[in-house]
Write a protein that holds these residues in place. Structure first.
Motif, PDB file in Angstrom:
ATOM      1  N   LEU A 281       0.833  -1.206   0.000  1.00 34.46           N
ATOM      2  CA  LEU A 281       0.000   0.000   0.000  1.00 34.46           C
ATOM      3  C   LEU A 281       0.867   1.255   0.000  1.00 34.46           C
ATOM      4  CD1 LEU A 281      -2.912  -0.847   2.465  1.00 34.46           C
ATOM      5  CD2 LEU A 281      -3.094  -0.339   0.030  1.00 34.46           C
ATOM      6  N   VAL A 282       1.946   1.213   0.753  1.00 35.03           N
ATOM      7  CA  VAL A 282       2.860   2.355   0.767  1.00 35.03           C
ATOM      8  C   VAL A 282       3.445   2.567  -0.621  1.00 35.03           C
ATOM      9  CG1 VAL A 282       5.020   3.250   1.713  1.00 35.03           C
ATOM     10  CG2 VAL A 282       3.412   2.047   3.209  1.00 35.03           C
ATOM     11  N   GLU A 283       3.891   1.495  -1.234  1.00 32.16           N
ATOM     12  CA  GLU A 283       4.481   1.578  -2.570  1.00 32.16           C
ATOM     13  C   GLU A 283       3.479   2.110  -3.587  1.00 32.16           C
ATOM     14  OE1 GLU A 283       7.518  -1.274  -4.845  1.00 32.16           O
ATOM     15  OE2 GLU A 283       5.531  -2.159  -4.609  1.00 32.16           O
ATOM     16  N   ALA A 284       2.219   1.689  -3.465  1.00 28.74           N
ATOM     17  CA  ALA A 284       1.188   2.118  -4.417  1.00 28.74           C
ATOM     18  C   ALA A 284       0.762   3.569  -4.186  1.00 28.74           C
ATOM     19  CB  ALA A 284      -0.033   1.201  -4.306  1.00 28.74           C
ATOM     20  N   SER A 285       0.851   4.044  -2.948  1.00 30.07           N
ATOM     21  CA  SER A 285       0.356   5.384  -2.617  1.00 30.07           C
ATOM     22  C   SER A 285       1.416   6.467  -2.781  1.00 30.07           C
ATOM     23  CB  SER A 285      -0.150   5.410  -1.171  1.00 30.07           C
ATOM     24  OG  SER A 285      -1.157   4.448  -0.960  1.00 30.07           O
ATOM     25  N   ALA A 286       2.678   6.119  -2.572  1.00 27.07           N
ATOM     26  CA  ALA A 286       3.740   7.123  -2.529  1.00 27.07           C
ATOM     27  C   ALA A 286       4.334   7.415  -3.897  1.00 27.07           C
ATOM     28  CB  ALA A 286       4.841   6.653  -1.581  1.00 27.07           C
ATOM     29  N   HIS A 287       4.890   8.606  -4.016  1.00 25.37           N
ATOM     30  CA  HIS A 287       5.673   8.930  -5.219  1.00 25.37           C
ATOM     31  C   HIS A 287       6.937   8.091  -5.234  1.00 25.37           C
ATOM     32  CE1 HIS A 287       8.927  11.235  -7.207  1.00 25.37           C
ATOM     33  NE2 HIS A 287       8.009  11.465  -8.118  1.00 25.37           N
ATOM     34  N   SER A 288       7.570   7.962  -4.065  1.00 26.77           N
ATOM     35  CA  SER A 288       8.735   7.095  -3.906  1.00 26.77           C
ATOM     36  C   SER A 288       8.843   6.736  -2.430  1.00 26.77           C
ATOM     37  CB  SER A 288      10.017   7.774  -4.389  1.00 26.77           C
ATOM     38  OG  SER A 288      10.287   8.945  -3.639  1.00 26.77           O
ATOM     39  N   TRP A 289       9.560   5.655  -2.161  1.00 29.49           N
ATOM     40  CA  TRP A 289       9.781   5.275  -0.773  1.00 29.49           C
ATOM     41  C   TRP A 289      11.093   4.498  -0.672  1.00 29.49           C
ATOM     42  CZ3 TRP A 289      10.035   0.470   1.822  1.00 29.49           C
ATOM     43  CH2 TRP A 289       9.846  -0.656   1.009  1.00 29.49           C
ATOM     44  N   GLY A 290      11.590   4.355   0.542  1.00 23.35           N
ATOM     45  CA  GLY A 290      12.831   3.628   0.741  1.00 23.35           C
ATOM     46  C   GLY A 290      13.153   3.550   2.220  1.00 23.35           C
ATOM     47  N   TRP A 291      14.354   3.107   2.511  1.00 26.50           N
ATOM     48  CA  TRP A 291      14.781   3.030   3.907  1.00 26.50           C
ATOM     49  C   TRP A 291      16.274   3.226   3.998  1.00 26.50           C
ATOM     50  CZ3 TRP A 291      17.924  -0.684   6.432  1.00 26.50           C
ATOM     51  CH2 TRP A 291      18.389  -1.715   5.600  1.00 26.50           C
ATOM     52  N   MET A 292      16.732   3.623   5.177  1.00 27.28           N
ATOM     53  CA  MET A 292      18.157   3.810   5.421  1.00 27.28           C
ATOM     54  C   MET A 292      18.485   3.342   6.827  1.00 27.28           C
ATOM     55  SD  MET A 292      19.436   7.321   3.631  1.00 27.28           S
ATOM     56  CE  MET A 292      18.684   8.363   4.851  1.00 27.28           C
ATOM     57  N   PRO A 293      19.668   2.779   7.015  1.00 27.85           N
ATOM     58  CA  PRO A 293      20.078   2.366   8.364  1.00 27.85           C
ATOM     59  C   PRO A 293      20.425   3.569   9.224  1.00 27.85           C
ATOM     60  CG  PRO A 293      21.868   2.039   6.824  1.00 27.85           C
ATOM     61  CD  PRO A 293      20.687   2.469   5.998  1.00 27.85           C
ATOM     62  N   THR A 294      20.238   3.419  10.526  1.00 30.56           N
ATOM     63  CA  THR A 294      20.663   4.427  11.485  1.00 30.56           C
ATOM     64  C   THR A 294      21.525   3.717  12.520  1.00 30.56           C
ATOM     65  OG1 THR A 294      18.785   4.083  12.969  1.00 30.56           O
ATOM     66  CG2 THR A 294      18.489   5.675  11.190  1.00 30.56           C
ATOM     67  N   GLU A 295      22.039   4.479  13.472  1.00 31.55           N
ATOM     68  CA  GLU A 295      22.773   3.865  14.573  1.00 31.55           C
ATOM     69  C   GLU A 295      21.777   3.113  15.450  1.00 31.55           C
ATOM     70  OE1 GLU A 295      25.897   3.661  14.862  1.00 31.55           O
ATOM     71  OE2 GLU A 295      26.549   5.115  13.353  1.00 31.55           O
ATOM     72  N   GLY A 296      21.775   1.797  15.366  1.00 28.60           N
ATOM     73  CA  GLY A 296      20.886   1.010  16.199  1.00 28.60           C
ATOM     74  C   GLY A 296      19.490   0.817  15.663  1.00 28.60           C
ATOM     75  N   GLY A 297      19.262   1.088  14.405  1.00 33.07           N
ATOM     76  CA  GLY A 297      17.914   0.925  13.856  1.00 33.07           C
ATOM     77  C   GLY A 297      17.844   1.301  12.391  1.00 33.07           C
ATOM     78  N   LYS A 298      16.710   1.855  11.992  1.00 34.52           N
ATOM     79  CA  LYS A 298      16.520   2.251  10.588  1.00 34.52           C
ATOM     80  C   LYS A 298      15.449   3.321  10.501  1.00 34.52           C
ATOM     81  CE  LYS A 298      13.061  -1.351   9.550  1.00 34.52           C
ATOM     82  NZ  LYS A 298      13.090  -1.939  10.921  1.00 34.52           N
ATOM     83  N   VAL A 299      15.382   3.963   9.352  1.00 31.82           N
ATOM     84  CA  VAL A 299      14.310   4.887   9.003  1.00 31.82           C
ATOM     85  C   VAL A 299      13.668   4.391   7.718  1.00 31.82           C
ATOM     86  CG1 VAL A 299      13.742   7.213   8.207  1.00 31.82           C
ATOM     87  CG2 VAL A 299      15.335   6.922  10.088  1.00 31.82           C
ATOM     88  N   VAL A 300      12.350   4.284   7.730  1.00 31.32           N
ATOM     89  CA  VAL A 300      11.598   3.974   6.514  1.00 31.32           C
ATOM     90  C   VAL A 300      10.852   5.249   6.144  1.00 31.32           C
ATOM     91  CG1 VAL A 300       9.928   2.462   5.406  1.00 31.32           C
ATOM     92  CG2 VAL A 300      11.340   1.588   7.284  1.00 31.32           C
ATOM     93  N   TRP A 301      10.961   5.670   4.892  1.00 28.59           N
ATOM     94  CA  TRP A 301      10.366   6.941   4.480  1.00 28.59           C
ATOM     95  C   TRP A 301       9.571   6.792   3.200  1.00 28.59           C
ATOM     96  CZ3 TRP A 301      11.644   8.581  -0.377  1.00 28.59           C
ATOM     97  CH2 TRP A 301      12.770   7.998  -0.961  1.00 28.59           C
ATOM     98  N   ALA A 302       8.656   7.710   2.984  1.00 28.94           N
ATOM     99  CA  ALA A 302       7.887   7.761   1.749  1.00 28.94           C
ATOM    100  C   ALA A 302       7.565   9.222   1.448  1.00 28.94           C
ATOM    101  CB  ALA A 302       6.592   6.959   1.885  1.00 28.94           C
ATOM    102  N   SER A 303       7.463   9.552   0.175  1.00 31.97           N
ATOM    103  CA  SER A 303       7.156  10.929  -0.214  1.00 31.97           C
ATOM    104  C   SER A 303       5.909  10.973  -1.086  1.00 31.97           C
ATOM    105  CB  SER A 303       8.342  11.566  -0.966  1.00 31.97           C
ATOM    106  OG  SER A 303       8.597  10.864  -2.181  1.00 31.97           O
ATOM    107  N   LEU A 304       5.157  12.042  -0.932  1.00 35.52           N
ATOM    108  CA  LEU A 304       3.944  12.279  -1.711  1.00 35.52           C
ATOM    109  C   LEU A 304       4.106  13.585  -2.469  1.00 35.52           C
ATOM    110  CD1 LEU A 304       1.374  11.418   1.090  1.00 35.52           C
ATOM    111  CD2 LEU A 304       1.614  10.153  -1.050  1.00 35.52           C
ATOM    112  N   SER A 305       3.758  13.601  -3.732  1.00 34.76           N
ATOM    113  CA  SER A 305       3.861  14.823  -4.521  1.00 34.76           C
ATOM    114  C   SER A 305       2.870  15.873  -4.004  1.00 34.76           C
ATOM    115  CB  SER A 305       3.569  14.543  -5.986  1.00 34.76           C
ATOM    116  OG  SER A 305       4.545  13.668  -6.536  1.00 34.76           O
ATOM    117  N   VAL A 306       3.379  17.061  -3.762  1.00 38.51           N
ATOM    118  CA  VAL A 306       2.511  18.147  -3.299  1.00 38.51           C
ATOM    119  C   VAL A 306       1.656  18.672  -4.436  1.00 38.51           C
ATOM    120  CG1 VAL A 306       2.490  20.493  -2.382  1.00 38.51           C
ATOM    121  CG2 VAL A 306       4.069  18.796  -1.442  1.00 38.51           C
TER     122      VAL A 306
END
Length: 239
Positions: free
Chosen positions: A214-239
């Motif tokens: 659903l995230v992939e279908a709804s977002a303009h783009s999405w991805g993830w990146m590692p952090t110190e001790g975890g990760k961030v998952v992000w998605a962007s929507l066109s304004v």
């Protein structure tokens, strides 16, 4: 010689001082280290390469890769500072001409200050418990209304719902939800304490239903990146 990293706070962002000899074998580790800096979502990342020598010019591609990711999310300027004369000559080649290069960190900070993001953002800390998903939707709705983006309430709420649900269902750690308005995109990001990468599981294995599909279908783009001790998952929507 291994690349040495010293990361420190700067008034205008993060200062990453690199020293040693850059070779292709260092690219993977350097990319990961800079991605972890981006995951902190600073106003800017100043990559100080005054102490860096480059024995294999192709290794400079790592900075182009990081700058492209930064442009997608979190919208953080990544600038190179203080290259030696030989490195500056390499950076003048076609693959690297779009990189921002400054003689020193002070010059870079002054220039970045003229177009600093200063973008509106809204964040919340969520416990992995009943009510976290509802709160995530409320925060997404509040952000869209505050920034006069009513047409993005539904997709932003859905993305926040799914990303926070994934933390509750799989990571079972605290989650930091952050929405930020960029010139062209509204970004929704969730940071958790698990280093396991997000996985799209189509069909019945998708758990709650469709999850990241659903995230992939709804977002303009999405991805993830590692952090110190975890990760961030992000998605962007066109304004």
């Amino acid at each position: 010689m291994a690349i040495r990293y010293v990361v420190s706070d700067h008034d205008a962002g993060l200062h990453v001082a690199l020293s040693g000899q850059l070779e292709l074998a260092d690219v993977g580790r350097l990319r990961l280290r800079l991605f972890k800096c981006l995951a902190e979502q600073p106003d800017a990342v100043f990559v100080d390469i005054a102490g860096l020598t480059v024995s294999q010019p192709l290794a400079l591609t790592v900075f182009a890769v990081v700058a492209r990711q930064a442009a997608r999310w979190p919208g953080t300027p990544v600038v190179l500072c203080g290259p030696t004369a030989p490195t500056r000559t390499m950076l003048a080649e076609a693959p690297y001409r779009r990189l921002a290069v400054f003689p020193d960190v002070e010059a870079a900070a002054a220039d970045v200050g003229s177009f600093r993001r200063s973008l509106p953002s809204l964040s919340d800390e969520l416990l992995p418990m009943t009510g976290a998903v509802r709160q995530a939707r409320n925060v997404a709705t509040e952000a869209c209304l505050r920034w006069e983006l009513p047409h993005l309430i539904a997709p932003a709420s859905l993305i926040a719902d799914e990303l926070v649900s994934n933390v509750s269902d799989h990571a079972n750690t605290m989650a930091t939800l952050r929405l930020a308005l960029r010139p062209r995109y509204l970004t929704v990001a969730v940071q958790d304490g698990s280093q396991a990468p997000p996985v799209i599981a189509p069909g019945p294995a998708a758990g709650r239903g469709r999850g990241l599909l659903l995230v992939e279908a709804s977002a303009h783009s999405w991805g993830w990146m590692p952090t110190e001790g975890g990760k961030v998952v992000w998605a962007s929507l066109s304004v």
